[in-house]
Design a protein around this motif. Sequence first.
Motif, mmCIF file in Angstrom:
data_model
loop_
_atom_site.group_PDB
_atom_site.id
_atom_site.type_symbol
_atom_site.label_atom_id
_atom_site.label_comp_id
_atom_site.label_asym_id
_atom_site.label_seq_id
_atom_site.Cartn_x
_atom_site.Cartn_y
_atom_site.Cartn_z
ATOM 1 N N UNK A 1 41.434 55.055 36.957
ATOM 2 C CA UNK A 1 40.757 56.350 36.994
ATOM 3 C C UNK A 1 39.624 56.322 38.013
ATOM 4 N N UNK A 2 39.198 57.512 38.438
ATOM 5 C CA UNK A 2 38.122 57.591 39.433
ATOM 6 C C UNK A 2 36.856 56.899 38.933
ATOM 7 N N UNK A 3 36.463 57.190 37.694
ATOM 8 C CA UNK A 3 35.260 56.576 37.146
ATOM 9 C C UNK A 3 35.379 55.073 37.014
ATOM 10 N N UNK A 4 36.578 54.585 36.685
ATOM 11 C CA UNK A 4 36.789 53.138 36.570
ATOM 12 C C UNK A 4 36.676 52.458 37.920
ATOM 13 N N UNK A 5 37.174 53.115 38.966
ATOM 14 C CA UNK A 5 37.068 52.559 40.314
ATOM 15 C C UNK A 5 35.614 52.467 40.750
ATOM 16 N N UNK A 6 34.884 53.563 40.541
ATOM 17 C CA UNK A 6 33.488 53.605 40.989
ATOM 18 C C UNK A 6 32.581 52.747 40.112
ATOM 19 N N UNK A 7 33.012 52.411 38.902
ATOM 20 C CA UNK A 7 32.211 51.569 38.009
ATOM 21 C C UNK A 7 32.528 50.091 38.105
ATOM 22 N N UNK A 8 33.451 49.714 38.993
ATOM 23 C CA UNK A 8 33.806 48.304 39.137
ATOM 24 C C UNK A 8 32.638 47.495 39.698
ATOM 25 N N UNK A 9 32.383 46.341 39.086
ATOM 26 C CA UNK A 9 31.411 45.387 39.605
ATOM 27 C C UNK A 9 32.170 44.191 40.170
ATOM 28 N N UNK A 10 31.523 43.492 41.100
ATOM 29 C CA UNK A 10 32.182 42.324 41.688
ATOM 30 C C UNK A 10 32.466 41.263 40.634
ATOM 31 N N UNK A 11 31.635 41.197 39.604
ATOM 32 C CA UNK A 11 31.874 40.208 38.558
ATOM 33 C C UNK A 11 33.108 40.558 37.716
ATOM 34 N N UNK A 12 33.578 41.790 37.822
ATOM 35 C CA UNK A 12 34.784 42.187 37.091
ATOM 36 C C UNK A 12 36.061 41.739 37.799
ATOM 37 N N UNK A 13 35.939 41.301 39.053
ATOM 38 C CA UNK A 13 37.108 40.939 39.853
ATOM 39 C C UNK A 13 37.235 39.430 39.972
ATOM 40 N N UNK A 14 38.434 38.937 39.798
ATOM 41 C CA UNK A 14 38.771 37.539 40.058
ATOM 42 C C UNK A 14 39.783 37.531 41.203
ATOM 43 N N UNK A 15 39.252 37.501 42.418
ATOM 44 C CA UNK A 15 40.121 37.603 43.582
ATOM 45 C C UNK A 15 40.977 36.353 43.763
ATOM 46 N N UNK A 16 40.508 35.209 43.278
ATOM 47 C CA UNK A 16 41.319 33.992 43.374
ATOM 48 C C UNK A 16 42.458 34.022 42.366
ATOM 49 N N UNK A 17 42.159 34.496 41.149
ATOM 50 C CA UNK A 17 43.191 34.585 40.127
ATOM 51 C C UNK A 17 44.019 35.855 40.214
ATOM 52 N N UNK A 18 43.517 36.832 40.972
ATOM 53 C CA UNK A 18 44.268 38.073 41.157
ATOM 54 C C UNK A 18 44.245 38.999 39.963
ATOM 55 N N UNK A 19 43.086 39.099 39.294
ATOM 56 C CA UNK A 19 42.978 39.983 38.124
ATOM 57 C C UNK A 19 41.699 40.809 38.211
ATOM 58 N N UNK A 20 41.675 41.886 37.452
ATOM 59 C CA UNK A 20 40.485 42.741 37.340
ATOM 60 C C UNK A 20 40.292 43.108 35.874
ATOM 61 N N UNK A 21 39.059 43.071 35.420
ATOM 62 C CA UNK A 21 38.710 43.452 34.051
ATOM 63 C C UNK A 21 38.099 44.841 34.082
ATOM 64 N N UNK A 22 38.701 45.767 33.378
ATOM 65 C CA UNK A 22 38.250 47.159 33.364
ATOM 66 C C UNK A 22 37.550 47.432 32.033
ATOM 67 N N UNK A 23 36.259 47.644 32.094
ATOM 68 C CA UNK A 23 35.518 47.945 30.855
ATOM 69 C C UNK A 23 34.312 48.848 31.109
ATOM 70 N N UNK A 24 34.217 49.385 32.346
ATOM 71 C CA UNK A 24 33.099 50.274 32.665
ATOM 72 C C UNK A 24 33.598 51.473 33.460
ATOM 73 N N UNK A 25 32.792 52.525 33.446
ATOM 74 C CA UNK A 25 33.142 53.742 34.175
ATOM 75 C C UNK A 25 31.863 54.410 34.656
#
Length: 426
Positions: A241-265
Amino acid sequence: MTTPRLASSRRSRTRANGDGTVYQRKDGRWEAAGYVLAPGHTRKRVRVYGTTRKDAMAKLTEKIAASNRGLPVAAADSTVSAYLAYWLDGVAIHHLRENTYTRYAAAIRLHINPGLGARKLARLTTRDVRTLLDGLRTTCQCCAQQQDMKRQRCCAIGQCCEKRLSPLTVTYLHAVLKSALEHAVREDELPRNVARNVKTATPRPRRFQPFTTAEARQFLHRASKDQLHALYELALRTGLRKGELLGLHWEDLDLNGGTATIHRSLQRTRSQGLTVLNTKTLASERRIALPTECISSLKIHQERQQEERQAAGKGWTDSDLVFTTPQGKPLDPTNLTRRFRRLLHSSGLRTIRFHDLRHSTATLLLEQGVDLVVIKELLGHAHIGVTAGVYAHVRLRLQRQAIDTLGNALGPTGTPDDSPTAAVVR
């Protein structure tokens, strides 16, 4: 000798002033009554009921305690508008997100109170609710709310625009009223929820026009030259969702493992402006796999953001957000919508809503044969019925294609291959 004990026993059962009274009714139920603070800073006597004396007193004590804290308690003899004001500010405000509360308040102020506000809560009937909803469906809202009197247009000059509420909006207003009256039933202010007896037609889902495969490729090709390339990649490839995209923090992303945790908006609220909140529902909190293309674009975006941080110097706002302005501040959702429309225009693509990128993700996945459960988890829907309902037309089209494919394989009946031996499935 026994008289003093009887007197003492009676005195021990006497309740203090202000505690209310309790007694058993002829029908076997217990009734407790007392004075509490009512809407409008007045005091009214309320009555509650219970199957036991203890149950009735517990309900009354709860109301008196809330009254002592300065919270008005609605009474059955109050008006609908007074009760809805109590419900909004004393109950709903503690359970709703701010934007949802604002929409509830607007629905009550603009549509429910004008039709039902003066009615007594205890005398509200199913016919009253049905009349209200029927009027909302058929009455021009410009005329009803005199919106054009100042502008001297439309209804004010005798040329009604016939601006009626959509079936979806009427259903929403019905749901708000049902929720408020349901609380009155739980508090024993009403014997039943009269709004539940009114049946409204199920509104047709909003039509959306997702990208086709060719359009999606064209969009991603054009977006590769945009500063928000990583955002558009995530939106179309993961359905965030738009709010989920704009609420993403770098700590929510694991670029080495290839995952993203979505818990903010990220949302804009009236009181706090742009603020990061919890996701829409508990089911929206999820962990998703990131496509390889998204990982690559995010790494490039991270390098670009570091350059912007150095260029801004002390003017940089350290928010840890993935997508920001050149000064590190949160991106306004409205500004993102404008940028998205400009990108569509420059790409020669038809205009769609930003949310239709999410619909495009689900539609394209369905057309590729991805299981509905996987799509439901990726999108963060609360129930699979939501996913199935929203994309029912896509599934129907796929069923038609499957049936046609089977028909082509079987061929017309009566062909030479139409024999008992050929019909055996192995």
